[in-house]
Design an enzyme around this catalytic site. Structure first.
Site, PDB file in Angstrom:
ATOM      1  N   THR A   1       7.061  26.837   5.611  1.00 16.17           N
ATOM      2  CA  THR A   1       5.761  26.221   5.338  1.00 16.17           C
ATOM      3  C   THR A   1       4.644  27.141   5.801  1.00 16.17           C
ATOM      4  O   THR A   1       3.629  27.317   5.117  1.00 16.17           O
ATOM      5  CB  THR A   1       5.653  24.853   6.036  1.00 16.17           C
ATOM      6  OG1 THR A   1       6.864  24.139   5.802  1.00 16.17           O
ATOM      7  CG2 THR A   1       4.494  24.058   5.499  1.00 16.17           C
TER       8      THR A   1
ATOM      9  N   ARG B   1       1.795   1.536  15.177  1.00 18.05           N
ATOM     10  CA  ARG B   1       1.412   1.341  13.780  1.00 18.05           C
ATOM     11  C   ARG B   1       1.831  -0.051  13.319  1.00 18.05           C
ATOM     12  O   ARG B   1       2.558  -0.747  14.020  1.00 18.05           O
ATOM     13  CB  ARG B   1       2.050   2.423  12.901  1.00 18.05           C
ATOM     14  CG  ARG B   1       3.547   2.345  12.849  1.00 18.05           C
ATOM     15  CD  ARG B   1       4.179   3.567  12.205  1.00 18.05           C
ATOM     16  NE  ARG B   1       4.033   3.551  10.756  1.00 18.05           N
ATOM     17  CZ  ARG B   1       4.870   4.186   9.912  1.00 18.05           C
ATOM     18  NH1 ARG B   1       5.895   4.870  10.378  1.00 18.05           N
ATOM     19  NH2 ARG B   1       4.679   4.145   8.622  1.00 18.05           N
TER      20      ARG B   1
ATOM     21  N   HIS C   1      15.178  12.978  11.907  1.00 19.36           N
ATOM     22  CA  HIS C   1      14.030  13.123  12.804  1.00 19.36           C
ATOM     23  C   HIS C   1      13.066  11.943  12.666  1.00 19.36           C
ATOM     24  O   HIS C   1      12.125  11.835  13.436  1.00 19.36           O
ATOM     25  CB  HIS C   1      13.306  14.468  12.607  1.00 19.36           C
ATOM     26  CG  HIS C   1      12.612  14.627  11.296  1.00 19.36           C
ATOM     27  ND1 HIS C   1      12.549  15.816  10.631  1.00 19.36           N
ATOM     28  CD2 HIS C   1      11.936  13.752  10.514  1.00 19.36           C
ATOM     29  CE1 HIS C   1      11.869  15.670   9.505  1.00 19.36           C
ATOM     30  NE2 HIS C   1      11.489  14.435   9.414  1.00 19.36           N
ATOM     31  N   HIS C   2      13.308  11.070  11.693  1.00 17.07           N
ATOM     32  CA  HIS C   2      12.549   9.820  11.619  1.00 17.07           C
ATOM     33  C   HIS C   2      13.160   8.764  12.530  1.00 17.07           C
ATOM     34  O   HIS C   2      12.659   7.649  12.599  1.00 17.07           O
ATOM     35  CB  HIS C   2      12.539   9.291  10.179  1.00 17.07           C
ATOM     36  CG  HIS C   2      11.886  10.216   9.205  1.00 17.07           C
ATOM     37  ND1 HIS C   2      10.547  10.155   8.918  1.00 17.07           N
ATOM     38  CD2 HIS C   2      12.373  11.257   8.482  1.00 17.07           C
ATOM     39  CE1 HIS C   2      10.241  11.104   8.036  1.00 17.07           C
ATOM     40  NE2 HIS C   2      11.330  11.785   7.759  1.00 17.07           N
TER      41      HIS C   2
ATOM     42  N   TRP D   1       6.969   0.035   3.980  1.00 17.05           N
ATOM     43  CA  TRP D   1       7.498   0.720   2.791  1.00 17.05           C
ATOM     44  C   TRP D   1       8.872   1.296   3.078  1.00 17.05           C
ATOM     45  O   TRP D   1       9.604   1.668   2.164  1.00 17.05           O
ATOM     46  CB  TRP D   1       6.527   1.809   2.322  1.00 17.05           C
ATOM     47  CG  TRP D   1       6.698   3.145   2.964  1.00 17.05           C
ATOM     48  CD1 TRP D   1       6.154   3.524   4.153  1.00 17.05           C
ATOM     49  CD2 TRP D   1       7.450   4.265   2.485  1.00 17.05           C
ATOM     50  NE1 TRP D   1       6.533   4.810   4.438  1.00 17.05           N
ATOM     51  CE2 TRP D   1       7.320   5.298   3.441  1.00 17.05           C
ATOM     52  CE3 TRP D   1       8.220   4.507   1.342  1.00 17.05           C
ATOM     53  CZ2 TRP D   1       7.944   6.543   3.294  1.00 17.05           C
ATOM     54  CZ3 TRP D   1       8.837   5.741   1.207  1.00 17.05           C
ATOM     55  CH2 TRP D   1       8.697   6.740   2.167  1.00 17.05           C
TER      56      TRP D   1
ATOM     57  N   TYR E   1       8.993  15.954   0.420  1.00 14.80           N
ATOM     58  CA  TYR E   1       8.792  17.250  -0.213  1.00 14.80           C
ATOM     59  C   TYR E   1       8.601  17.120  -1.709  1.00 14.80           C
ATOM     60  O   TYR E   1       7.941  17.956  -2.327  1.00 14.80           O
ATOM     61  CB  TYR E   1       9.938  18.199   0.164  1.00 14.80           C
ATOM     62  CG  TYR E   1       9.836  18.500   1.637  1.00 14.80           C
ATOM     63  CD1 TYR E   1       8.932  19.451   2.079  1.00 14.80           C
ATOM     64  CD2 TYR E   1      10.534  17.770   2.581  1.00 14.80           C
ATOM     65  CE1 TYR E   1       8.744  19.682   3.424  1.00 14.80           C
ATOM     66  CE2 TYR E   1      10.365  17.995   3.927  1.00 14.80           C
ATOM     67  CZ  TYR E   1       9.467  18.949   4.348  1.00 14.80           C
ATOM     68  OH  TYR E   1       9.281  19.156   5.672  1.00 14.80           O
TER      69      TYR E   1
ATOM     70  N   HIS F   1       0.846  -1.202   0.000  1.00  9.05           N
ATOM     71  CA  HIS F   1       0.000   0.000   0.000  1.00  9.05           C
ATOM     72  C   HIS F   1       0.880   1.252   0.000  1.00  9.05           C
ATOM     73  O   HIS F   1       0.697   2.156  -0.816  1.00  9.05           O
ATOM     74  CB  HIS F   1      -0.931  -0.006   1.212  1.00  9.05           C
ATOM     75  CG  HIS F   1      -1.575   1.321   1.499  1.00  9.05           C
ATOM     76  ND1 HIS F   1      -2.586   1.831   0.729  1.00  9.05           N
ATOM     77  CD2 HIS F   1      -1.328   2.256   2.450  1.00  9.05           C
ATOM     78  CE1 HIS F   1      -2.948   3.014   1.202  1.00  9.05           C
ATOM     79  NE2 HIS F   1      -2.194   3.306   2.251  1.00  9.05           N
TER      80      HIS F   1
ATOM     81  N   GLU G   1      12.065  13.075  -0.281  1.00 13.71           N
ATOM     82  CA  GLU G   1      10.955  12.429  -0.989  1.00 13.71           C
ATOM     83  C   GLU G   1       9.610  12.984  -0.511  1.00 13.71           C
ATOM     84  O   GLU G   1       8.685  13.180  -1.302  1.00 13.71           O
ATOM     85  CB  GLU G   1      11.020  10.912  -0.756  1.00 13.71           C
ATOM     86  CG  GLU G   1       9.798  10.129  -1.200  1.00 13.71           C
ATOM     87  CD  GLU G   1       9.611  10.081  -2.701  1.00 13.71           C
ATOM     88  OE1 GLU G   1      10.581  10.338  -3.427  1.00 13.71           O
ATOM     89  OE2 GLU G   1       8.476   9.806  -3.136  1.00 13.71           O
TER      90      GLU G   1
ATOM     91  N   SER H   1      -1.312  27.340  -5.364  1.00 15.07           N
ATOM     92  CA  SER H   1      -0.974  28.731  -5.674  1.00 15.07           C
ATOM     93  C   SER H   1      -1.547  29.179  -7.014  1.00 15.07           C
ATOM     94  O   SER H   1      -1.590  30.370  -7.308  1.00 15.07           O
ATOM     95  CB  SER H   1       0.546  28.916  -5.690  1.00 15.07           C
ATOM     96  OG  SER H   1       1.076  28.572  -4.440  1.00 15.07           O
TER      97      SER H   1
ATOM     98  N   ASP I   1       6.685  21.373 -26.633  1.00 17.28           N
ATOM     99  CA  ASP I   1       6.636  20.023 -26.051  1.00 17.28           C
ATOM    100  C   ASP I   1       7.693  19.965 -24.957  1.00 17.28           C
ATOM    101  O   ASP I   1       8.334  20.972 -24.663  1.00 17.28           O
ATOM    102  CB  ASP I   1       6.906  18.946 -27.121  1.00 17.28           C
ATOM    103  CG  ASP I   1       6.292  17.600 -26.737  1.00 17.28           C
ATOM    104  OD1 ASP I   1       6.533  17.140 -25.607  1.00 17.28           O
ATOM    105  OD2 ASP I   1       5.546  17.014 -27.549  1.00 17.28           O
TER     106      ASP I   1
ATOM    107  N   LYS J   1       3.924  29.947   3.419  1.00 25.20           N
ATOM    108  CA  LYS J   1       3.062  29.554   2.292  1.00 25.20           C
ATOM    109  C   LYS J   1       1.593  29.635   2.682  1.00 25.20           C
ATOM    110  O   LYS J   1       0.773  30.198   1.965  1.00 25.20           O
ATOM    111  CB  LYS J   1       3.403  28.135   1.839  1.00 25.20           C
ATOM    112  CG  LYS J   1       4.747  28.067   1.188  1.00 25.20           C
ATOM    113  CD  LYS J   1       4.912  26.784   0.421  1.00 25.20           C
ATOM    114  CE  LYS J   1       5.986  26.923  -0.624  1.00 25.20           C
ATOM    115  NZ  LYS J   1       5.529  27.622  -1.811  1.00 25.20           N
TER     116      LYS J   1
ATOM    117  N   SER K   1      13.066   5.830 -13.905  1.00 27.45           N
ATOM    118  CA  SER K   1      11.972   6.581 -14.514  1.00 27.45           C
ATOM    119  C   SER K   1      11.876   7.982 -13.916  1.00 27.45           C
ATOM    120  O   SER K   1      11.750   8.974 -14.644  1.00 27.45           O
ATOM    121  CB  SER K   1      10.668   5.816 -14.299  1.00 27.45           C
ATOM    122  OG  SER K   1       9.570   6.656 -14.522  1.00 27.45           O
ATOM    123  N   SER K   2      11.957   8.072 -12.579  1.00 28.87           N
ATOM    124  CA  SER K   2      11.834   9.378 -11.927  1.00 28.87           C
ATOM    125  C   SER K   2      12.971  10.312 -12.316  1.00 28.87           C
ATOM    126  O   SER K   2      12.748  11.496 -12.572  1.00 28.87           O
ATOM    127  CB  SER K   2      11.862   9.220 -10.406  1.00 28.87           C
ATOM    128  OG  SER K   2      10.700   8.602  -9.976  1.00 28.87           O
TER     129      SER K   2
ATOM    130  N   HIS L   1      13.366  11.761   3.351  1.00 27.14           N
ATOM    131  CA  HIS L   1      12.786  13.028   3.744  1.00 27.14           C
ATOM    132  C   HIS L   1      12.609  13.998   2.577  1.00 27.14           C
ATOM    133  O   HIS L   1      11.516  14.531   2.400  1.00 27.14           O
ATOM    134  CB  HIS L   1      13.451  13.685   4.947  1.00 27.14           C
ATOM    135  CG  HIS L   1      12.484  14.679   5.518  1.00 27.14           C
ATOM    136  ND1 HIS L   1      11.428  14.293   6.296  1.00 27.14           N
ATOM    137  CD2 HIS L   1      12.315  15.988   5.293  1.00 27.14           C
ATOM    138  CE1 HIS L   1      10.660  15.339   6.539  1.00 27.14           C
ATOM    139  NE2 HIS L   1      11.183  16.386   5.952  1.00 27.14           N
TER     140      HIS L   1
END
Lengths: 531, 377
Positions: free
Chosen positions: A333, A455, A307-308, A146, A262, A81, A260, A273, A110, A336, A174-175, A258
């Site tokens: 943040t 979790r 921080h994870h 994950w 963002y 998931h 990722e 925006s 293009d 924004k 790909s990314s 991390h």
């Protein structure tokens, strides 16, 4: 003279031909609009597949006890998931939006590298087929979350993990190719007069996102390769018995992980925006501070990964540093969010479907931001870490944040893409249905998390039963709402009220001001002048 | 649907949510929020949590209030004309600097608590906590007392039917850890296999147990009582089924418990010298097998194809007994098979090996005595 005419004819033909007919159009296409459509459909299919797995999770957690699935299969569901939603739904959806929108926003004909564009899309269906096929292998699919922490994902993992590793490699390739394409397009193909500080924020945030992708996807590729060699070639990167360190895995993973986060939220900032000024009929407040805030967030995202890992046993100096750096992110943040609110302030607002989704985004993303600030405070994270409080936090940011922005973008730009207005009534039902159910789904998870529910568990003690039941009901309703969304999407593509070229009264930007709805297959073959 | 009805809808759904919350909080208030716990640190963490929470609430009221005001009053249907301002250096500096100051206000108490949390010096008692898939081993380093604690059988029995009405379902263990109150206890964490995390909310201790490294943390428990926790790091199939139960007791009761544990250990050691019949070993072995081996190799010895090998017909189980003893004692490097010599007594090891060879569809016919295990160690 006749030579000139022939020449002119060839020229015309070259620019006006439509798409190929049949299936091969989609296989061989190098058109940014076609590839954008392919990405968006892949993302939708993956959203439904990953969503189906979430339904299995919520079904098992509906009541205490093990009623539906075995713990090992439950772990496969949580793992896939997460992987499918991150790499299959959110990221490809943003790449699809970039493909559709970046060229028509900057006045380019293009993407800069159209053949690579085709390749970077067509890798993905194979990557996800390979990933999903692990479920049917002996020993089952990946069951280590994950985040795939070693050594659970190395020494203790099923054989199918090798397929997972190669699937991640393909997604990474790909990314990175997609990101190179976005950067090459934005830096080289802007119309005359489209200076960097005139670009729509969606283009800006994607430019920054693309740099993040190029910086961190190779780190992810590195960490899965280290896993592969630990598993099969006798290395001990993550095995203390051979001189390695399992915590090294987490440092490398989160150095990717991390930024990722963002990568999955910066393009959303760009979308919001665009939408808020249109329906507030007022220019975006603080354009340049939005650009600088996005860049600061991106820069800070490289410096906060641990921080994870507050409970992993870091030196106290490290924990202090990562705490300070982490809570600092709430400053840009916050800027924004304040800017969006200031854009609405003294505007002349209307509330068409895209605006509703954007407002939902701002409120619920901010709630996710608040829990993010709480999680950033290291000593308190002792109690939050690896509980449902974290699950609630990142689903507020990624579902009511990233996913809501993607849906908002669909409603906002689909009249431009197809030339058809969506059904406003259905769009609003979709919004309210989703918003109420998603809060039923994720808000109670704050409570069970604070009360002590870890979790990634297939079953829980009785004190968590009521909130889990509510959460599951919300989950089923939210899942169903997205099937309803599928109906809206198909209905809109097949027909609907003809959209005007400008689509929205307050719309600005090249795609609304200079292109018809729908735009021709090849748009901006002559670069527009931007004043 | 017109927008005029929307605030009403928002309020209706909000009030619905609130009434649900009130109904639950009437049942058990504590389930909505973090526990205050029973240690000085847990209280400090709770206070910090509430400070940050209320700061968020105040900021939320400001932001959502301004947003709500615009939504209600600055809308086209009310004839609002759009202003055209789009920047203000002053206000942008204000809303950068003010949040920064708020963050500093949070960081100061957070730093103090973190430094306190990490200070494990001058402990009265040291206990090693080892995570093992899927149980905890506790070693009282000063007393030489060691035992393994795993999920209570009662929870396992009702797991697949209906656990309703079983108090402490999934939060009960066979052997709880007993700790004295008002003593600084230092926990040393490590793991035999994957990463686990030992978490008891009331003690505000959550620390990863890593294979090959040692972490530490501490607690001073101020109130006697029973405190329950769980593993907080995904550690494989039965991650959800390795709870922790702490009994915090007075000093006398603690001393008495230590004495009992030591006597128990002496008894087990004495039993290792005895000879047992095949029947006794198989009976004892079945209990040991279900508690320690069944999670992977299956209650009937079928294993999980592709992940964990079957016991039934296994080449090792039905082969030479020395190889069988060796793998149970020392595990198998590079696989999930753990070394059990540190987890089980000689009697239990002899029993479970005998059980595996003569049950679960196997009938090798030989048995192993505790003395043989002792020699093989």
């Amino acid at each position: 003279m006749s030579t000139e005419i022939t020449h002119g004819d060839v020229h015309e033909e070259h620019h006006d031909h439509g798409p190929d007919k049949g299936l091969m159009r989609w296989v061989t296409t190098t058109n940014h609009k076609d590839i954008g459509t392919l990405y968006l459909w892949l993302a939708f299919i993956m959203l439904l597949v990953g969503g189906a797995m979430a339904m299995v999770i919520r079904l098992e957690l509906f009541q205490p006890g093990l009623q539906w699935v075995e713990p090992q299969f439950f772990n496969q569901m949580t793992t896939l998931h997460g992987l499918i939603m991150v790499f299959g739904a959110i990221m490809p959806a943003f790449v699809g939006l970039a493909n559709w929108l970046v060229p028509i926003m900057i006045g380019a004909p293009d993407m800069a590298l159209p053949r690579m564009n085709n390749w970077s899309f067509w890798i993905l269906p194979f990557a996800f087929t390979m990933l999903a096929s692990t479920l049917f292998m002996e020993g089952g699919g990946p069951a280590f979350g994950w985040t795939f922490y070693a050594p659970l994902s190395t020494t203790f993992a099923p054989d199918s993990t090798d397929f997972f590793i190669f699937a991640v490699h393909l997604m990474g390739i790909s990314s990175v190719m997609g990101a190179i394409n976005v950067i090459a397009t934005i830096l080289n193909m802007r119309a005359p007069g489209m200076t960097l500080m005139k670009m729509p924020l969606f283009v800006w945030t994607w430019l920054i996102t693309a740099y993040l992708l190029i910086a961190v996807m190779p780190v992810l590729a590195g960490v899965v390769t280290m896993m592969l060699t630990d598993r099969h070639f006798g290395t001990s990167f993550f095995d203390a018995a051979g001189g390695g360190d399992p915590v090294l895995f987490q440092h490398v993973f989160w150095f990717f992980g991390h930024p990722e986060v963002y990568i999955m939220i910066l393009p959303a900032f760009g979308i919001i925006s665009a939408i808020v000024p249109t329906f507030a009929r007022k220019p975006l407040f603080g354009y340049s501070s939005m650009v600088y805030a996005s860049a600061s967030i991106a820069l800070l995202s490289f410096m906060v990964w641990a921080h994870h890992m507050y409970t992993v046993g870091m030196p106290v100096a490290g924990e202090l540093y990562f705490m300070y750096a982490t809570i600092l992110i709430s400053v840009p943040t916050g800027v924004k969010v304040f800017n969006w609110v200031a854009t609405m302030w003294r505007g002349s607002m209307t509330f068409e479907t895209p605006m509703l989704w954007a407002l939902g985004f701002i409120i619920m993303f901010t709630i996710g931001g608040f829990s993010g600030l709480m999680l950033g405070v290291a000593p308190v994270d002792t109690q939050y870490h690896d509980t449902y409080f974290v699950v609630a936090h990142f689903h507020y940011v990624l579902v009511t944040g990233a996913l809501f922005s993607i849906i908002a973008a669909f409603y906002y730009w689909v009249p431009k893409w197809t030339g058809h207005m969506y059904d406003e009534r259905l769009g609003k039902i979709h919004f309210w249905w989703s918003t109420i159910s998603v809060n039923l789904l994720f808000f109670p998870q704050h409570f069970v998390g604070l009360a002590g529910m870890p979790r990634r568990i297939p079953d829980y003690s009785l004190q968590f039963a009521e909130f889990n039941a509510i959460s599951s009901i919300g989950g089923f309703a939210f899942g169903l709402a997205q099937v309803f969304f599928l109906y809206i999407v198909i209905k809109t593509i097949r027909g609907g009220v003809k959209a005007t070229d400008k689509v929205w009264e307050g719309a600005t930007g090249l795609e609304f001001e200079q292109l018809p709805s729908p735009p021709p297959y090849h748009s901006f073959t002559v670069a527009p002048q931007v004043k | 649907m017109t927008f005029d009805k929307l605030p009403g809808r928002w309020l209706a759904s909000l009030s619905g949510l609130i009434s649900v919350l009130v109904a639950f909080s009437a049942q058990a208030e504590y389930e909505l929020n973090m526990t205050q716990g029973v240690t000085p640190i847990s209280q400090e963490i709770y206070n910090l949590h509430m400070i940050v929470f209320w700061i968020c609430v105040v900021i939320g009221i400001g932001v959502f209030g301004a947003m709500g005001w615009s939504i209600l009053y600055h809308r086209k249907s009310k004839g609002a004309q759009a202003a055209n301002f789009h920047e203000s250096t002053t206000i942008e500096i204000v809303w950068t600097v003010v949040p920064l100051l708020i963050l500093i206000a949070i960081a100061i108490p957070a730093t103090a608590t973190l430094l306190n949390l990490e200070n494990t010096d001058n402990a009265d008692i040291e206990i090693q906590v080892t995570g093992i898939q899927w149980k905890w081993k506790y070693t009282y380093l000063d007393e030489g007392v060691t035992f393994v604690s795993s999920l209570a059988q009662e929870s396992r029995d009702v797991m697949n039917s209906d656990p309703t009405g079983h108090e402490n379902y999934l939060l009960d263990v066979d052997k709880p850890i007993v700790l004295p109150i008002n003593k600084k206890i230092r926990f040393l964490f490590n793991s035999d296999d994957v990463i686990h995390a030992w978490w008891v909310p009331e003690l505000a201790v959550k620390q990863d147990a890593l294979p090959g490294f040692i972490n530490d943390s501490w607690a001073i428990i101020e109130e006697p009582g029973v405190y329950r926790g769980q593993c907080a790091e995904l550690c494989g199939k039965d991650h959800g089924f390795m709870p922790i139960v702490v009994h915090a007791v007075g000093e006398d009761e603690y001393a008495q418990w230590i004495a009992e544990k030591k006597a128990e250990a002496a008894e087990v050691a004495a039993m290792a010298a005895q000879e047992f019949s095949m029947q006794d070993l198989i009976a004892q072995g079945e209990t040991v097998y279900q508690a320690n081996c069944a999670a992977c190799h299956g209650p009937t010895g079928a294993g999980i194809p592709g992940a964990f090998p079957a016991m039934t017909g296994s080449a090792i189980v039905t082969g030479p007994i020395d190889a069988h003893i060796d793998i149970v004692l020392n595990g198998k490097a590079g696989t999930a098979m753990a070394a059990y010599k540190g987890q089980l007594s000689d009697v239990d090891l002899a029993a479970v090996i005998t059980f595996e060879r003569n049950s679960l569809g196997n009938s090798v016919g030989d048995l192993v005595q505790p003395s043989a295990i002792k020699n093989a160690r």
